[in-house]
Write a protein that holds these residues in place. Structure first.
Motif, mmCIF file in Angstrom:
data_model
loop_
_atom_site.group_PDB
_atom_site.id
_atom_site.type_symbol
_atom_site.label_atom_id
_atom_site.label_comp_id
_atom_site.label_asym_id
_atom_site.label_seq_id
_atom_site.Cartn_x
_atom_site.Cartn_y
_atom_site.Cartn_z
ATOM 1 N N MET A 455 0.830 -1.209 0.000
ATOM 2 C CA MET A 455 0.000 0.000 0.000
ATOM 3 C C MET A 455 0.867 1.263 0.000
ATOM 4 O O MET A 455 0.588 2.217 -0.740
ATOM 5 N N LYS A 456 1.893 1.270 0.811
ATOM 6 C CA LYS A 456 2.778 2.430 0.868
ATOM 7 C C LYS A 456 3.458 2.668 -0.475
ATOM 8 O O LYS A 456 3.551 3.806 -0.956
ATOM 9 N N ALA A 457 3.906 1.583 -1.121
ATOM 10 C CA ALA A 457 4.556 1.710 -2.425
ATOM 11 C C ALA A 457 3.592 2.241 -3.482
ATOM 12 O O ALA A 457 4.007 2.927 -4.425
ATOM 13 N N ALA A 458 2.290 1.919 -3.321
ATOM 14 C CA ALA A 458 1.289 2.402 -4.270
ATOM 15 C C ALA A 458 0.892 3.855 -4.016
ATOM 16 O O ALA A 458 0.204 4.460 -4.835
ATOM 17 N N GLY A 459 1.294 4.412 -2.868
ATOM 18 C CA GLY A 459 1.023 5.810 -2.589
ATOM 19 C C GLY A 459 -0.126 6.084 -1.647
ATOM 20 O O GLY A 459 -0.646 7.209 -1.618
ATOM 21 N N ALA A 460 -0.508 5.114 -0.828
ATOM 22 C CA ALA A 460 -1.600 5.335 0.122
ATOM 23 C C ALA A 460 -1.240 6.436 1.109
ATOM 24 O O ALA A 460 -0.117 6.479 1.619
ATOM 25 N N VAL A 461 -2.190 7.324 1.402
ATOM 26 C CA VAL A 461 -1.952 8.414 2.355
ATOM 27 C C VAL A 461 -2.349 8.004 3.773
ATOM 28 O O VAL A 461 -1.932 8.629 4.742
ATOM 29 N N SER A 462 -3.176 6.967 3.878
ATOM 30 C CA SER A 462 -3.512 6.405 5.187
ATOM 31 C C SER A 462 -3.935 4.958 4.981
ATOM 32 O O SER A 462 -4.294 4.549 3.877
ATOM 33 N N MET A 463 -3.882 4.199 6.066
ATOM 34 C CA MET A 463 -4.226 2.777 5.992
ATOM 35 C C MET A 463 -5.024 2.365 7.223
ATOM 36 O O MET A 463 -4.827 2.910 8.302
ATOM 37 N N THR A 464 -5.907 1.390 7.024
ATOM 38 C CA THR A 464 -6.618 0.751 8.122
ATOM 39 C C THR A 464 -6.272 -0.731 8.098
ATOM 40 O O THR A 464 -6.356 -1.377 7.050
ATOM 41 N N ILE A 465 -5.884 -1.269 9.247
ATOM 42 C CA ILE A 465 -5.447 -2.659 9.341
ATOM 43 C C ILE A 465 -6.535 -3.473 10.041
ATOM 44 O O ILE A 465 -7.022 -3.094 11.114
ATOM 45 N N THR A 466 -6.914 -4.581 9.433
ATOM 46 C CA THR A 466 -7.863 -5.515 10.046
ATOM 47 C C THR A 466 -7.148 -6.844 10.254
ATOM 48 O O THR A 466 -7.023 -7.642 9.319
ATOM 49 N N PRO A 467 -6.648 -7.119 11.470
ATOM 50 C CA PRO A 467 -5.857 -8.347 11.692
ATOM 51 C C PRO A 467 -6.661 -9.634 11.531
ATOM 52 O O PRO A 467 -6.129 -10.650 11.136
ATOM 53 N N LEU A 468 -7.951 -9.592 11.854
ATOM 54 C CA LEU A 468 -8.821 -10.743 11.658
ATOM 55 C C LEU A 468 -10.252 -10.239 11.550
ATOM 56 O O LEU A 468 -10.769 -9.610 12.471
ATOM 57 N N MET A 469 -10.861 -10.499 10.418
ATOM 58 C CA MET A 469 -12.256 -10.119 10.237
ATOM 59 C C MET A 469 -13.140 -11.203 10.847
ATOM 60 O O MET A 469 -13.009 -12.375 10.504
ATOM 61 N N ARG A 470 -13.999 -10.823 11.762
ATOM 62 C CA ARG A 470 -14.857 -11.810 12.424
ATOM 63 C C ARG A 470 -15.808 -12.479 11.425
ATOM 64 O O ARG A 470 -15.960 -13.697 11.413
ATOM 65 N N ASP A 471 -16.444 -11.694 10.580
ATOM 66 C CA ASP A 471 -17.353 -12.238 9.570
ATOM 67 C C ASP A 471 -16.557 -12.576 8.308
ATOM 68 O O ASP A 471 -16.606 -11.855 7.314
ATOM 69 N N CYS A 472 -15.839 -13.684 8.353
ATOM 70 C CA CYS A 472 -15.038 -14.056 7.180
ATOM 71 C C CYS A 472 -15.154 -15.530 6.821
ATOM 72 O O CYS A 472 -14.500 -15.982 5.880
ATOM 73 N N GLY A 473 -15.997 -16.294 7.510
ATOM 74 C CA GLY A 473 -15.998 -17.740 7.343
ATOM 75 C C GLY A 473 -16.788 -18.253 6.158
ATOM 76 O O GLY A 473 -17.650 -19.130 6.299
ATOM 77 N N TRP A 474 -16.464 -17.735 4.970
ATOM 78 C CA TRP A 474 -17.103 -18.228 3.742
ATOM 79 C C TRP A 474 -16.648 -19.650 3.410
ATOM 80 O O TRP A 474 -17.393 -20.413 2.789
#
Length: 545
Positions: A455-474
């Motif tokens: 993300m930084k290399a692509a030029g993001a000005v800010s980032m949000t990190i989600t270490p584990l999404m609770r609703d992800c059990g597809w």
């Protein structure tokens, strides 16, 4: 198009399929075109694509309840509750003709050759009873039937037959993400999707509405009700909707004879069959087998190994969302993947863990974005003036690098019958016991750090990190695993139960390992391999009289 749920007493099918999702739909089509008399039971309804809200202003609000992927949130009549009090992840699924492909993002992935040889290569888990090379022709046939869009030549995979449709546009978000990957010298490739880039076999071309996760109002996305059921019904398959199966029946010889189900009028009915195929997903299948007890099978059907329900794998999902100064049109679809990366997919033991993860770029969606999945921010950030300010800053300016972490099969991660919770018909509900291992935690931490670099290399000005999404059990896998040894597996490589010679399982519960990929493509390829073997060996197949 579907029967309302009545059966004729005493009328037996050649094959009874339980579940009309990806594997059940595929099996019904192939069996019926080869002369089998097929009945398919599904507890859900037939959903008309006119019901989907993606083309209407209330779409994002409808996604919070009616079309939410978590059955505990959605809570429809055709859902069953799942106890997740001891699980790190919530299961996501949908009960209807087409199963969870009604709401899937339609990422179409093959597993890597290494995924079938994890024990040999990395000394953990087990090898599959067949190789990538053996499965490859079935991947190719499934891709042709389903209509997969993508670009040939991805260097991460072995050379192979081109996909039947050209790739979908990667859009501005794909281009921006690719810029960052190129600066770092990391792998990326346009992501394959089970979404037609041009009209295909009666389905419309994708219009990039970006509402794939709440159903496709265009009738474009490859949900299995559209892909397989028109032909299956024409071939004479009897599809019974609103049929909640409570037990697979067996006779004194230990053969499956059919199933008992409850229709939507609350009546208990029996459907007889010479062969039974269970395709109820990695939670529904072990639940049904554990419910099907008898003198011969006191611990659940086909459970002499004691592994039914165990080794649940659900792909813990992490993400890095980047915000950019320039507009990126990041509401556009597909809501599946635009580009993907396997840069850190294979094991490098110097990282302190084994196995890896597949990354994909996904759009950030509409004004509400992914608030249902990424909730939990302080109220002051999501209300009043801050809501307007943050929406203006992020809407159309953000995308996600999603990380699908391979989790290894562990017997402690499992599906059991809940002692108290039941569905609306009084049938015991499943309970999940699922915790991330130390290997998984280290894997996710490593990949999150690398995704932030991207993300930084692509030029993001800010980032949000989600270490584990609770609703992800597809991705529900591993709870009725295949193998050649009846002591350490539930079914053989052809889907046949070791303990019950006319009982088959074709869904993701059969998986030996999870890979780091979305599993539907492999579910379809494995089911196709299994059903073609059943058809070819029909004269030698033992059946219930």
């Amino acid at each position: 198009m579907a029967s309302a749920g009545s059966d004729r007493r005493g009328e037996s099918a050649d094959v009874l399929i339980i579940g009309a999702g990806a594997s059940g739909s595929l099996a019904a089509k192939h069996l019926s075109e080869n002369g089998f008399k097929v009945v398919c039971l599904d507890q859900g309804p037939w959903v008309d694509n006119k019901e989907f809200a993606g083309a209407r202003p209330e779409w994002e609000l409808m996604a919070q309840k009616r079309w939410h992927p978590n059955p505990n949130v959605r809570d429809l009549e055709n859902d069953y509750p799942v106890d997740t009090s001891e699980s790190d992840v919530n299961p996501l699924m949908y009960n209807a003709v087409g199963g969870s492909t009604i709401l899937w993002a339609a990422h179409w992935q093959r597993f890597m050759p290494s995924d079938f040889r994890v024990k040999t290569l990395d000394g953990v888990a087990d090898d599959w009873p067949f190789t990538y090379e053996e499965l490859e022709p079935f991947y190719e046939q499934a891709e042709e039937e389903i209509g997969v869009s993508g670009l040939a030549g991805d260097p991460a995979f072995p050379p192979g037959k081109p996909l039947p449709l050209p790739p979908l546009p990667i859009g501005k978000i794909g281009m921006k993400a690719a810029e960052g990957m190129n600066k770092l010298g990391w792998h990326w490739w346009p992501g394959p999707n089970a979404i037609p880039s041009k009209s295909y076999r009666g389905r419309n071309a994708c219009v990039r509405r970006g509402t794939c996760l709440t159903g496709c109002p265009e009738g474009a996305k490859a949900s299995m009700d559209l892909v397989y059921w028109p032909a299956s019904l024409k071939n004479g398959v009897k599809l019974i909707t609103g049929a909640r199966v409570k037990e697979v029946l067996v006779n004194d010889r230990g053969l499956a004879t059919g199933a008992v189900y409850i229709d939507r009028q609350g009546r208990e009915r029996t459907q007889k069959a010479g062969i039974v195929i269970v395709c109820a997903n990695g939670i529904g299948t072990p639940r049904l087998l554990l419910l099907s007890t008898s003198k011969r099978f006191p611990n659940g059907l086909a459970n002499s190994s004691g592994l039914v329900g165990k080794r649940l794998m659900m792909h813990p999902y992490a993400a890095v969302t980047g915000v950019f100064e320039e507009p990126l049109e990041s509401w556009l679809g597909p809501a599946g993947q635009t580009i993907q990366s396997m840069q850190f997919y294979e094991t490098d033991k110097s990282r302190g863990f084994v196995r890896g993860a597949k990354w994909q770029v996904m759009p950030s969606g509409g004004p509400l974005g992914m608030r249902a999945a990424y909730g939990g921010r302080p109220l002051e950030e999501a209300w009043g003036a801050n809501l307007h300010r943050n929406t203006k800053r992020v809407f159309g300016h953000a995308f996600e690098w999603g990380i699908i972490a391979e989790d290894l099969p562990e017997e402690s991660n499992r599906v059991v019958l809940d002692p108290k919770l039941t569905d609306s018909d009084g049938i015991p509900a499943p309970k999940l016991i699922y915790k991330n291992s130390e290997n998984t935690k280290k894997l996710i931490d490593f990949h999150l750090a690398r995704a932030q670099e991207a993300m930084k290399a692509a030029g993001a000005v800010s980032m949000t990190i989600t270490p584990l999404m609770r609703d992800c059990g597809w991705h529900l896998m591993g709870t009725a695993r295949m193998g050649e040894d009846p002591a350490s597996s539930v079914i053989d490589q052809w889907g046949k139960a070791h303990d019950v010679p006319n009982l088959f399982i074709y869904d993701g519960s059969t998986f030996v390992t999870s890979s780091g990929f979305n599993p539907t493509g492999t579910i379809c390829a494995v089911a196709l391999r299994c059903v073609k073997h059943l058809i070819a060996n029909r004269r030698d197949q033992e059946i219930a009289a």
